[in-house]
Design a protein around this motif. Sequence first.
Motif, mmCIF file in Angstrom:
data_model
loop_
_atom_site.group_PDB
_atom_site.id
_atom_site.type_symbol
_atom_site.label_atom_id
_atom_site.label_comp_id
_atom_site.label_asym_id
_atom_site.label_seq_id
_atom_site.Cartn_x
_atom_site.Cartn_y
_atom_site.Cartn_z
ATOM 1 N N GLU A 9 -40.513 -2.540 3.297
ATOM 2 C CA GLU A 9 -40.050 -3.319 2.152
ATOM 3 C C GLU A 9 -39.453 -2.351 1.142
ATOM 4 O OE1 GLU A 9 -42.060 -7.025 0.720
ATOM 5 O OE2 GLU A 9 -42.521 -5.728 -0.990
ATOM 6 N N LEU A 10 -38.192 -2.558 0.803
ATOM 7 C CA LEU A 10 -37.475 -1.692 -0.142
ATOM 8 C C LEU A 10 -37.209 -2.477 -1.416
ATOM 9 C CD1 LEU A 10 -34.814 -0.228 2.324
ATOM 10 C CD2 LEU A 10 -37.171 0.543 1.943
ATOM 11 N N THR A 11 -37.803 -2.023 -2.511
ATOM 12 C CA THR A 11 -37.694 -2.724 -3.786
ATOM 13 C C THR A 11 -36.972 -1.856 -4.814
ATOM 14 O OG1 THR A 11 -39.792 -3.875 -3.378
ATOM 15 C CG2 THR A 11 -38.966 -3.859 -5.646
ATOM 16 N N PRO A 12 -35.808 -2.291 -5.312
ATOM 17 C CA PRO A 12 -35.098 -1.503 -6.323
ATOM 18 C C PRO A 12 -35.783 -1.612 -7.680
ATOM 19 C CG PRO A 12 -33.953 -3.567 -5.897
ATOM 20 C CD PRO A 12 -35.074 -3.509 -4.913
ATOM 21 N N LEU A 13 -35.978 -0.470 -8.333
ATOM 22 C CA LEU A 13 -36.589 -0.416 -9.657
ATOM 23 C C LEU A 13 -35.560 0.081 -10.673
ATOM 24 C CD1 LEU A 13 -39.986 1.270 -8.646
ATOM 25 C CD2 LEU A 13 -39.458 -1.181 -8.782
ATOM 26 N N GLU A 14 -35.952 0.130 -11.916
ATOM 27 C CA GLU A 14 -35.030 0.601 -12.953
ATOM 28 C C GLU A 14 -34.729 2.087 -12.782
ATOM 29 O OE1 GLU A 14 -36.622 -0.303 -16.764
ATOM 30 O OE2 GLU A 14 -36.518 -2.478 -16.507
ATOM 31 N N GLY A 15 -33.558 2.483 -13.251
ATOM 32 C CA GLY A 15 -33.208 3.894 -13.237
ATOM 33 C C GLY A 15 -32.811 4.439 -11.884
ATOM 34 N N GLY A 16 -32.400 3.556 -10.969
ATOM 35 C CA GLY A 16 -31.973 4.037 -9.662
ATOM 36 C C GLY A 16 -33.098 4.475 -8.752
ATOM 37 N N VAL A 17 -34.299 4.004 -9.039
ATOM 38 C CA VAL A 17 -35.462 4.370 -8.221
ATOM 39 C C VAL A 17 -35.699 3.287 -7.166
ATOM 40 C CG1 VAL A 17 -37.962 4.766 -8.226
ATOM 41 C CG2 VAL A 17 -36.526 5.701 -10.058
ATOM 42 N N LEU A 18 -36.040 3.711 -5.977
ATOM 43 C CA LEU A 18 -36.303 2.796 -4.874
ATOM 44 C C LEU A 18 -37.759 2.924 -4.447
ATOM 45 C CD1 LEU A 18 -34.979 0.790 -2.870
ATOM 46 C CD2 LEU A 18 -34.621 2.742 -1.328
ATOM 47 N N LEU A 19 -38.474 1.799 -4.459
ATOM 48 C CA LEU A 19 -39.859 1.767 -3.984
ATOM 49 C C LEU A 19 -39.842 1.439 -2.496
ATOM 50 C CD1 LEU A 19 -42.944 1.709 -4.395
ATOM 51 C CD2 LEU A 19 -42.720 -0.713 -4.999
ATOM 52 N N THR B 109 -46.546 4.277 0.827
ATOM 53 C CA THR B 109 -45.637 3.844 -0.230
ATOM 54 C C THR B 109 -45.188 5.057 -1.035
ATOM 55 O OG1 THR B 109 -45.393 2.385 -2.167
ATOM 56 C CG2 THR B 109 -47.557 3.365 -1.806
ATOM 57 N N THR B 110 -43.917 5.068 -1.398
ATOM 58 C CA THR B 110 -43.376 6.181 -2.157
ATOM 59 C C THR B 110 -42.213 5.690 -3.011
ATOM 60 O OG1 THR B 110 -42.519 8.460 -2.005
ATOM 61 C CG2 THR B 110 -41.681 6.876 -0.403
ATOM 62 N N GLN B 111 -41.890 6.440 -4.061
ATOM 63 C CA GLN B 111 -40.746 6.132 -4.902
ATOM 64 C C GLN B 111 -39.765 7.292 -4.823
ATOM 65 O OE1 GLN B 111 -41.590 4.789 -8.900
ATOM 66 N NE2 GLN B 111 -43.386 3.615 -8.270
ATOM 67 N N VAL B 112 -38.499 6.958 -4.583
ATOM 68 C CA VAL B 112 -37.469 7.981 -4.470
ATOM 69 C C VAL B 112 -36.241 7.534 -5.252
ATOM 70 C CG1 VAL B 112 -38.255 8.710 -2.190
ATOM 71 C CG2 VAL B 112 -36.499 6.952 -2.369
ATOM 72 N N ARG B 113 -35.418 8.478 -5.646
ATOM 73 C CA ARG B 113 -34.150 8.145 -6.289
ATOM 74 C C ARG B 113 -33.138 7.927 -5.180
ATOM 75 N NH1 ARG B 113 -33.782 8.201 -11.469
ATOM 76 N NH2 ARG B 113 -35.384 9.197 -12.765
ATOM 77 N N SER B 114 -32.800 6.668 -4.942
ATOM 78 C CA SER B 114 -31.921 6.357 -3.827
ATOM 79 C C SER B 114 -31.423 4.923 -3.931
ATOM 80 C CB SER B 114 -32.667 6.539 -2.500
ATOM 81 O OG SER B 114 -31.889 6.105 -1.406
ATOM 82 N N SER B 115 -30.301 4.680 -3.292
ATOM 83 C CA SER B 115 -29.816 3.315 -3.131
ATOM 84 C C SER B 115 -30.515 2.702 -1.926
ATOM 85 C CB SER B 115 -28.301 3.319 -2.905
ATOM 86 O OG SER B 115 -27.996 3.966 -1.671
ATOM 87 N N ILE B 116 -30.447 1.396 -1.810
ATOM 88 C CA ILE B 116 -31.022 0.723 -0.646
ATOM 89 C C ILE B 116 -30.195 1.058 0.596
ATOM 90 C CG2 ILE B 116 -31.597 -1.514 0.376
ATOM 91 C CD1 ILE B 116 -31.817 -2.623 -2.483
ATOM 92 N N GLY B 117 -28.885 1.044 0.422
ATOM 93 C CA GLY B 117 -28.003 1.317 1.547
ATOM 94 C C GLY B 117 -28.225 2.675 2.168
#
Length: 212
Positions: free
Chosen positions: A152-162, A51-59
């Motif tokens: 599983e890609l979960t969008p978080l606040e601030g443009g962060v993608l889990l 599991t990691t968090q990155v600044r990214s869109s889902i697309g």
Amino acid sequence: MKWSVLLVLLVLLGPHFSGVAASGWTTYHKSDQLLIEHRESENALLQVHATTQVRSSIGAFLHLLEDTNNISAWVANSERAIVLATPSSNTHLVHIYFDAIWPVSPRDMITQSSWTQAPQSKVLTLHIEDMGQHFSPEPGYVRVEQVQGHWELTPLEGGVLLIDYTGQADPAGKLPHFITDKVTLRSLLSTFSDLQQILSGYQKPYPGVLEY
């Protein structure tokens, strides 16, 4: 390719294991942005979780997965990938080839991946299943078996993608599992470590995907 190439990941290796969690997972790597764990599955295969968090869109992640020509830039030990079929806009059948890393022989796998997205939470799930048993062996390669994967890609606040990944595979061949397990973990760490940087080049809308 991507692995939707998808597939993430197969055979890899690293330092010795440590820290068994209450869930039964053993921590392999832990940092502020990345966690990699492993455990033995019910059928005695190595099961990995990252599991990691990155600044990214889902697309962006989906575009990356489908860029088969660039797979070696982020999927450790990958050689090339070929999209065999696209049954639907969210389903891909892909053949992936992996380079040999001594003492492991070259591997290949054929998987089918399909994704769905929850309209309210916008969480996108991507399921990978093994299709290698339906195709003839590739000369010079050992066919990976029992491939299973779940993203599983979960969008978080601030443009962060889990990004959360769980998977397992039987590398087959004659090598003992303690060797192939190590190779798998090392490769998984390398792959996820490269995600943040490479995703920056894929930030564009993906048809049918809801963003933050």
